[in-house]
Design an enzyme around this catalytic site. Structure first.
Site, PDB file in Angstrom:
ATOM      1  N   GLY A 230      29.875  65.124 141.577  1.00 39.74           N
ATOM      2  CA  GLY A 230      29.558  64.296 142.732  1.00 39.74           C
ATOM      3  C   GLY A 230      28.200  63.659 142.525  1.00 39.74           C
ATOM      4  O   GLY A 230      27.672  63.645 141.413  1.00 39.74           O
ATOM      5  N   THR A 231      27.640  63.124 143.618  1.00 42.06           N
ATOM      6  CA  THR A 231      26.307  62.533 143.509  1.00 42.06           C
ATOM      7  C   THR A 231      25.358  63.213 144.496  1.00 42.06           C
ATOM      8  O   THR A 231      25.797  63.597 145.583  1.00 42.06           O
ATOM      9  CB  THR A 231      26.340  61.025 143.807  1.00 42.06           C
ATOM     10  OG1 THR A 231      26.920  60.815 145.097  1.00 42.06           O
ATOM     11  CG2 THR A 231      27.111  60.276 142.755  1.00 42.06           C
TER      12      THR A 231
ATOM     13  N   GLY B  27      25.957  67.470 148.324  1.00 42.44           N
ATOM     14  CA  GLY B  27      26.129  66.287 147.505  1.00 42.44           C
ATOM     15  C   GLY B  27      27.354  65.561 148.004  1.00 42.44           C
ATOM     16  O   GLY B  27      28.088  66.066 148.844  1.00 42.44           O
ATOM     17  N   CYS B  28      27.563  64.346 147.496  1.00 42.69           N
ATOM     18  CA  CYS B  28      28.744  63.605 147.896  1.00 42.69           C
ATOM     19  C   CYS B  28      29.861  63.886 146.910  1.00 42.69           C
ATOM     20  O   CYS B  28      29.869  63.376 145.807  1.00 42.69           O
ATOM     21  CB  CYS B  28      28.433  62.108 147.931  1.00 42.69           C
ATOM     22  SG  CYS B  28      27.497  61.649 149.387  1.00 42.69           S
ATOM     23  N   THR B  29      30.789  64.723 147.300  1.00 40.76           N
ATOM     24  CA  THR B  29      31.946  64.971 146.459  1.00 40.76           C
ATOM     25  C   THR B  29      33.164  64.448 147.196  1.00 40.76           C
ATOM     26  O   THR B  29      33.301  64.629 148.395  1.00 40.76           O
ATOM     27  CB  THR B  29      32.158  66.460 146.195  1.00 40.76           C
ATOM     28  OG1 THR B  29      31.923  67.159 147.397  1.00 40.76           O
ATOM     29  CG2 THR B  29      31.230  66.969 145.130  1.00 40.76           C
TER      30      THR B  29
END
Lengths: 182, 153
Positions: A148-149, B43-45
């Protein structure tokens, strides 16, 4: 043998956006999304690390715009547009400092502010002139298998903890002392 | 890690609502089992949300979806509620499922040893045979890739 670690698939090269000396003992590669709130939280952390570690730390940023963020792709393309005029990092900072204002009109305003040609950026965004460059960076992140980010690699190994200052500086200190992740 | 051709192990765990779920209980339908390291990582998952968004399409292809991590029932519940995840998330706290699939990895980083789950996905046929394995999963496009594989069975 599989040590379970996730490694950087695409080595740092001449096309990368780099800050800091090429022979720094520690390199931090970030895969980030300008609209991702967690990347926004990590932004001042990276800045602080740069200040504190100076020449011992090299920073690299690669775009990884996620589909769920409507403005991330255009923001990444705007950063690449700025890179052509050697203003990548100024645009990178501006975007992270204005994460909630990433409409095309905002991007043009930031270009104007950085003394870049907003008309040229408007055309570049419309024609996706920089999309291929962004896509290439993203494919590199996919190839590495980032979860992810933001995704941070320290000396080519994915950093898997929460990206707080304490966690990252602890890992950097370890690398400076021991020379490797183990 | 289990490979294509293996039978789905006879393992199970409680889901986010406390219901006991066994993987062999899905026989007769296709099953997607995806392992993730931790519920709600900072986080962006997109992985779980992608499976959520594609769930109807998986259902149309007669496939069920199950997520597995070593988090507790409470953590899975929170994770499911936060993102509206509409399929079972198994709380494999004993690591029975993870061990059976061989997705546990021991990591030695920065002077600390830790045990984690390798993000990976398994597609199981209605007869209980594993037919495809994604041993290392990246963030984007994975749900669609799995859906394509499901449809091609």
């Amino acid at each position: 043998m599989d040590d379970g670690l996730i490694r950087l698939a695409v080595p740092v090269g001449p096309d990368d956006h780099v800050r800091g000396p090429h022979d720094a003992p520690v390199t931090l590669v970030e895969y980030g999304d300008f609209e991702c709130p967690y990347c926004g939280l990590a932004y001042p952390v990276v800045k602080q690390l740069e200040r504190d570690y100076g020449d011992r730390l090299r920073i690299v940023f690669r775009s990884f715009p996620l589909e769920q963020h409507a403005h991330a792709e255009a923001a990444s393309e705007a950063a690449e547009f700025a890179a052509d005029a050697d203003r990548f990092w100024e645009m990178h900072d501006t975007l992270f400092e204005h994460q909630r204002a990433l409409d095309v009109s905002n991007l043009l305003e930031y270009a104007r502010h950085l003394k870049l040609d907003p008309e040229a950026l408007a055309v570049a965004l419309r024609e996706h002139t920089y999309a291929a460059i962004v896509e290439e960076q993203k494919e590199g992140g996919d190839e590495s298998g980032i979860p992810g980010t933001p995704a941070f690699f320290l000396n080519d190994v994915l950093f898997e903890d929460e990206a707080s200052y304490e966690n990252l500086s602890g890992a950097i200190d370890y690398l400076l002392k021991h020379g490797s992740v183990r | 890690m289990l490979e294509a051709g293996a039978k789905v192990p006879d393992v199970g765990a409680s889901d986010q609502d406390g219901n006991r779920v066994t993987l062999r209980g899905f026989q007769g339908h296709k099953l997607v089992v995806y392992f993730y390291p931790k519920a709600d990582t900072p986080g962006c998952t997109a992985e779980s949300q992608t499976f959520r968004d594609l769930k109807d399409q998986f259902a149309a292809a007669d496939a069920e979806i199950v997520g597995v991590s070593r988090d507790t029932v409470e953590s899975q519940k929170k994770f499911a509620d936060k993102y509206g995840l509409n399929f079972p998330l198994l709380a494999d706290t004993s690591s029975a499922i993870c061990d059976a699939f061989g997705v546990i990895v021991e990591k030695n980083m920065y002077g600390k040893k830790s045990i984690g789950i390798q993000r990976s996905t398994f597609l199981i046929d209605p007869d209980g045979t594993i037919v495809k394995v994604w041993p290392r999963v990246s963030v984007e496009g994975h749900g669609k890739a799995v859906l394509e594989a499901v449809r091609s069975r």
